[in-house]
Motif scaffolding. Structure first.
Motif, mmCIF file in Angstrom:
data_model
loop_
_atom_site.group_PDB
_atom_site.id
_atom_site.type_symbol
_atom_site.label_atom_id
_atom_site.label_comp_id
_atom_site.label_asym_id
_atom_site.label_seq_id
_atom_site.Cartn_x
_atom_site.Cartn_y
_atom_site.Cartn_z
ATOM 1 N N ALA A 102 0.886 -1.170 -0.092
ATOM 2 C CA ALA A 102 0.038 -0.147 -0.076
ATOM 3 C C ALA A 102 1.030 1.184 0.062
ATOM 4 C CB ALA A 102 -0.967 0.005 1.210
ATOM 5 N N ARG A 103 2.087 1.216 0.679
ATOM 6 C CA ARG A 103 2.974 2.585 0.803
ATOM 7 C C ARG A 103 3.704 2.612 -0.651
ATOM 8 N NH1 ARG A 103 0.140 3.391 4.580
ATOM 9 N NH2 ARG A 103 0.994 3.653 6.807
ATOM 10 N N ARG A 119 -5.647 4.166 -1.442
ATOM 11 C CA ARG A 119 -7.056 4.489 -1.215
ATOM 12 C C ARG A 119 -7.676 4.453 -2.744
ATOM 13 N NH1 ARG A 119 -8.594 8.973 0.458
ATOM 14 N NH2 ARG A 119 -10.706 8.376 1.336
ATOM 15 N N HIS A 120 -7.061 5.414 -3.646
ATOM 16 C CA HIS A 120 -7.601 5.465 -5.141
ATOM 17 C C HIS A 120 -7.407 4.304 -5.921
ATOM 18 C CE1 HIS A 120 -8.088 9.552 -3.146
ATOM 19 N NE2 HIS A 120 -9.170 9.612 -4.174
ATOM 20 N N CYS A 121 -6.185 3.484 -5.539
ATOM 21 C CA CYS A 121 -5.677 2.662 -6.550
ATOM 22 C C CYS A 121 -6.423 1.360 -6.207
ATOM 23 C CB CYS A 121 -4.253 2.152 -6.593
ATOM 24 S SG CYS A 121 -3.381 3.626 -7.354
ATOM 25 N N LEU A 122 -6.934 0.793 -4.781
ATOM 26 C CA LEU A 122 -7.234 -0.225 -4.379
ATOM 27 C C LEU A 122 -8.574 -0.688 -4.956
ATOM 28 C CD1 LEU A 122 -7.329 -3.089 -2.715
ATOM 29 C CD2 LEU A 122 -8.262 -1.506 -0.829
ATOM 30 N N THR A 517 0.159 -2.736 -13.192
ATOM 31 C CA THR A 517 -0.039 -2.293 -14.676
ATOM 32 C C THR A 517 -1.155 -2.445 -15.168
ATOM 33 O OG1 THR A 517 2.198 -2.976 -15.445
ATOM 34 C CG2 THR A 517 0.794 -2.658 -16.834
ATOM 35 N N ILE A 518 -1.861 -3.476 -14.814
ATOM 36 C CA ILE A 518 -3.534 -3.789 -15.250
ATOM 37 C C ILE A 518 -4.168 -2.837 -14.317
ATOM 38 C CG2 ILE A 518 -5.525 -5.214 -14.943
ATOM 39 C CD1 ILE A 518 -3.295 -7.715 -15.471
ATOM 40 N N MET A 519 -3.918 -2.330 -13.151
ATOM 41 C CA MET A 519 -4.501 -1.560 -12.351
ATOM 42 C C MET A 519 -4.544 -0.090 -12.913
ATOM 43 S SD MET A 519 -3.813 1.262 -10.013
ATOM 44 C CE MET A 519 -2.254 0.744 -9.480
ATOM 45 N N VAL A 520 -3.327 0.256 -13.266
ATOM 46 C CA VAL A 520 -3.040 1.465 -14.017
ATOM 47 C C VAL A 520 -3.849 1.789 -15.163
ATOM 48 C CG1 VAL A 520 -1.361 2.648 -15.260
ATOM 49 C CG2 VAL A 520 -0.828 2.162 -13.219
ATOM 50 N N ALA A 521 -4.256 0.672 -16.115
ATOM 51 C CA ALA A 521 -4.867 0.637 -17.195
ATOM 52 C C ALA A 521 -6.153 0.928 -16.879
ATOM 53 C CB ALA A 521 -4.755 -0.400 -18.153
ATOM 54 N N GLU A 522 -6.779 0.319 -15.747
ATOM 55 C CA GLU A 522 -8.176 0.339 -15.543
ATOM 56 C C GLU A 522 -8.445 1.740 -15.025
ATOM 57 O OE1 GLU A 522 -10.775 -1.536 -15.695
ATOM 58 O OE2 GLU A 522 -10.537 -3.642 -15.440
ATOM 59 N N ARG A 523 -7.700 2.182 -14.360
ATOM 60 C CA ARG A 523 -7.927 3.391 -13.773
ATOM 61 C C ARG A 523 -7.761 4.650 -14.877
ATOM 62 N NH1 ARG A 523 -6.035 8.122 -10.842
ATOM 63 N NH2 ARG A 523 -7.478 8.730 -9.192
ATOM 64 N N ALA A 524 -6.773 4.670 -15.804
ATOM 65 C CA ALA A 524 -6.565 5.281 -16.862
ATOM 66 C C ALA A 524 -7.714 5.461 -17.885
ATOM 67 C CB ALA A 524 -5.546 4.885 -17.591
ATOM 68 N N ALA A 525 -8.346 4.079 -17.723
ATOM 69 C CA ALA A 525 -9.458 4.149 -18.933
ATOM 70 C C ALA A 525 -10.734 4.942 -18.528
ATOM 71 C CB ALA A 525 -10.100 2.552 -19.022
ATOM 72 N N ASP A 535 -15.276 5.125 -6.013
ATOM 73 C CA ASP A 535 -15.015 5.787 -4.574
ATOM 74 C C ASP A 535 -13.822 5.163 -3.783
ATOM 75 O OD1 ASP A 535 -17.421 7.189 -4.686
ATOM 76 O OD2 ASP A 535 -18.653 5.549 -3.839
ATOM 77 N N PRO A 536 -12.856 6.079 -3.247
ATOM 78 C CA PRO A 536 -11.901 5.483 -2.544
ATOM 79 C C PRO A 536 -11.921 4.498 -1.482
ATOM 80 C CG PRO A 536 -12.275 7.887 -2.080
ATOM 81 C CD PRO A 536 -13.102 7.359 -3.145
ATOM 82 N N SER A 537 -11.186 3.471 -1.256
ATOM 83 C CA SER A 537 -11.208 2.629 -0.264
ATOM 84 C C SER A 537 -11.034 3.051 1.119
ATOM 85 C CB SER A 537 -10.216 1.498 -0.391
ATOM 86 O OG SER A 537 -10.433 0.517 0.324
ATOM 87 N N THR A 538 -11.753 2.570 2.124
ATOM 88 C CA THR A 538 -11.375 2.780 3.583
ATOM 89 C C THR A 538 -10.766 1.617 4.263
ATOM 90 O OG1 THR A 538 -13.772 2.155 4.143
ATOM 91 C CG2 THR A 538 -13.230 4.692 3.717
#
Length: 561
Positions: A102-103, A119-122, A517-525, A535-538
């Motif tokens: 996470a860090r 929080r925003h990537c999870l 890398t897959i996460m980055v592409a999901e968020r970039a899409a 929504d950011p994770s808690t």
């Protein structure tokens, strides 16, 4: 030259490009062109998980890049394969699924990648996956990417390794991709129903049924087409002919941490001195392109095994045939796993906040090309220092797109990295000496008991260390003068152009790179489509609260000087 028009052009059908091709064609609104230099991924050697060493070392499926002589590795040239096939490196990699700590993502935020903290990537990690054991606040259960534990650690060596880590005073972790990465436990892989679950299988193949997606293979992209500071399309070569294609919205480079900076430089975007030395006109000066190169190194810590339970007894042609036939018929057994089914993440010393050392445990002693290391039974640990401070570069050499770029990692340039590998040797010996391994532990094969002093360890590492095949960070995301893209993944100073792949990581995470890398592409899409972010994770992150003064939860080790 003929022209065709699309809304989006994606260069590279790899770990990120396949995700983008799927997400940008959802709903049928946008016309998307996906360009890939390689071809089909339908080979049994790609689809069968246990055959992972074959596509990685095959020119048909991978760019067989080689570094310049590495000055801190006795001038060795290092192998740097990158996927050249549908699915890209997700079709040739070891299928290990590690998100990173996470860090690591909080570190991205601190370096100027606003909105890319944990929080925003999870939520995007969760969106991408279907975890075999069900979803929770950390794991997804409705995503395209199948993730499991292979054969669920049936070989007794896997459990013995985990128990040895606990004996040595480390955490046991139920899910290193969940609340706590630090510790020892089962390792996860991108395998579904016994097959490699690459992004080609997970994302691209379903999208190829859509009328608004065009996929062109065996297409070598020469450059991004620019009109002033506006990207308008790309020029590529297929069957000996040049083709110009236009993008009414954006061009998106997803060619990886070697390919994306190289293509920017071929297009006249980059460090002025580098471009001028290569004879390429400077259309847009961007000093950071190709810099900040980072990678993970590892070596194999090998031991003989006292009981005949290792995979070394399965490496003859007859057993390989039986494994292959069973996989063809049933998609299970030893053919359906990458064999890295247990692992560990630990901190190298007191004062290190989150893990910087990673173990892949293999119940065999063999080389990465799948050949046995010695006769008889054995096991090995792939161990590496995962938060390097050394930095390298990927620089274009000429305007010929077929000439590979000059790659120099400067591996082990920084003293902290050398110290990290000394910790790897000493901590590993301590772990394997624990009672849980007594039943299996035979003599140490590599490094060898005669390798003890700092100087002896350094000399061994320089000769034995190999890339873990995680090049990254060459088009870093941020806002400083070395950043190439902003937090929105747009290239600074050029409209209509983005980079979306592992090259935009500001720093390398503690783990394998396919998952982030897959996460980055999901968020970039979502960014590309202008959608509201998830929504950011808690969900809480569990850390060793005494990290400042102890190396492991079971007791202090060494404090940082």
């Amino acid at each position: 030259m003929k022209e065709a028009n699309y809304d989006y052009i994606i260069v590279g059908a790899g770990s990120a490009g396949c995700v983008l091709a799927n997400r940008l064609t959802e709903g049928g609104r946008h016309r998307v062109l996906l360009l890939e230099t390689g071809g089909s991924d339908k080979s049994i050697f790609i689809q069968m998980p246990t055959a992972l060493s074959i596509p990685m070392n095959t020119k048909k499926y991978a760019w067989q890049f080689e570094t310049e002589p590495e000055p801190y590795l006795d001038n060795r040239r290092m192998h740097c394969p990158r996927g050249k096939v549908l699915g890209g490196s997700s079709s040739i990699n070891g299928m290990v699924y590690v998100r990173g700590h996470a860090r690591d993502f909080d570190e991205w935020q601190q370096q100027g990648a606003d909105g890319w903290d944990y929080r925003h990537c999870l939520p995007y990690f969760k969106k991408a996956e279907t975890w075999a054991f069900g979803g929770d606040e950390y794991r997804g259960d409705q995503g395209p990417l199948g993730v499991n534990n292979g054969n669920n650690m049936q070989n007794p060596l896997y459990r013995a390794f985990v128990d040895a880590g606990v004996d040595a005073g480390y955490f046991a972790t139920d899910d290193y991709n969940g609340a706590r990465q630090e510790g020892f436990g089962a390792m996860h892989m991108t395998v579904k129903n016994g097959r490699r679950w690459s992004t080609a299988n997970a994302y691209l193949r379903p999208a190829m049924a859509r009328d608004n997606l065009t996929v062109v293979t065996h297409a070598l992209v020469h450059k991004v087409l620019l009109e002033g500071k506006q990207a308008t399309g790309v020029r590529y070569e297929k069957d000996g002919k040049l083709v110009d294609v236009k993008a009414s919205e954006e061009v998106i480079l997803s060619a990886g941490s070697i390919g994306s900076p190289h293509l920017l430089q071929l297009s006249g975007i980059g460090n002025r001195e580098v471009l001028e030395q290569a004879g390429i006109p400077v259309d847009h000066e961007l000093p950071g392109v190709g810099g900040n190169l980072q990678d993970h190194l590892e070596f194999y810590f090998q031991f003989r095994c006292k009981e005949p339970v290792s995979l070394n007894g399965k490496l003859d042609w007859w057993n390989k045939l039986k494994i292959g036939v069973r996989w063809l018929l049933k998609k299970d057994g030893l053919g359906a796993t990458n064999h890295f089914e247990s692992c560990g993440f630990i901190r190298s010393k007191a004062g290190v906040e989150w893990p910087d050392l990673q173990y892949h445990f293999l119940p065999a002693a063999m080389r990465y090309d799948g050949k046995e290391a010695f006769s008889g039974d054995g096991f090995q640990l792939h161990i590496g220092h995962n938060k390097p401070r050394s930095r390298g570069s990927v620089y274009v050499q000429s305007d010929n797109p077929r000439q590979p770029p000059r790659i120099l990692f400067n591996y082990l340039q920084h003293e902290d990295d050398r110290e990290g590998f000394r910790d790897c040797v000493r901590l590993t010996r301590e772990i394997i000496s624990q009672p849980a391994m007594d039943r299996f532990r035979g003599p140490e094969i590599q490094p060898g008991v005669d390798v003890q002093s700092d100087q002896e360890i350094d000399a061994f590492v320089r000769q034995a260390v190999e890339s873990a095949y995680h090049p990254s960070c060459t088009c870093k995301m941020g806002v400083d003068d070395q950043a190439v893209v902003g937090p929105d993944t747009r290239v600074h100073g050029v409209s209509g152009l983005r980079v979306v792949d592992s090259s935009i990581f500001p720093t390398i995470p503690n783990g394998n790179l396919n998952a982030p890398t897959i996460m980055v592409a999901e968020r970039a899409a979502d960014l590309i489509r202008g959608l509201a972010p998830l929504d950011p994770s808690t969900a809480p992150v569990e850390m060793d609260e005494h990290w400042r003064d102890r190396q492991r939860p079971g007791g202090a080790r060494r404090a940082i000087a």
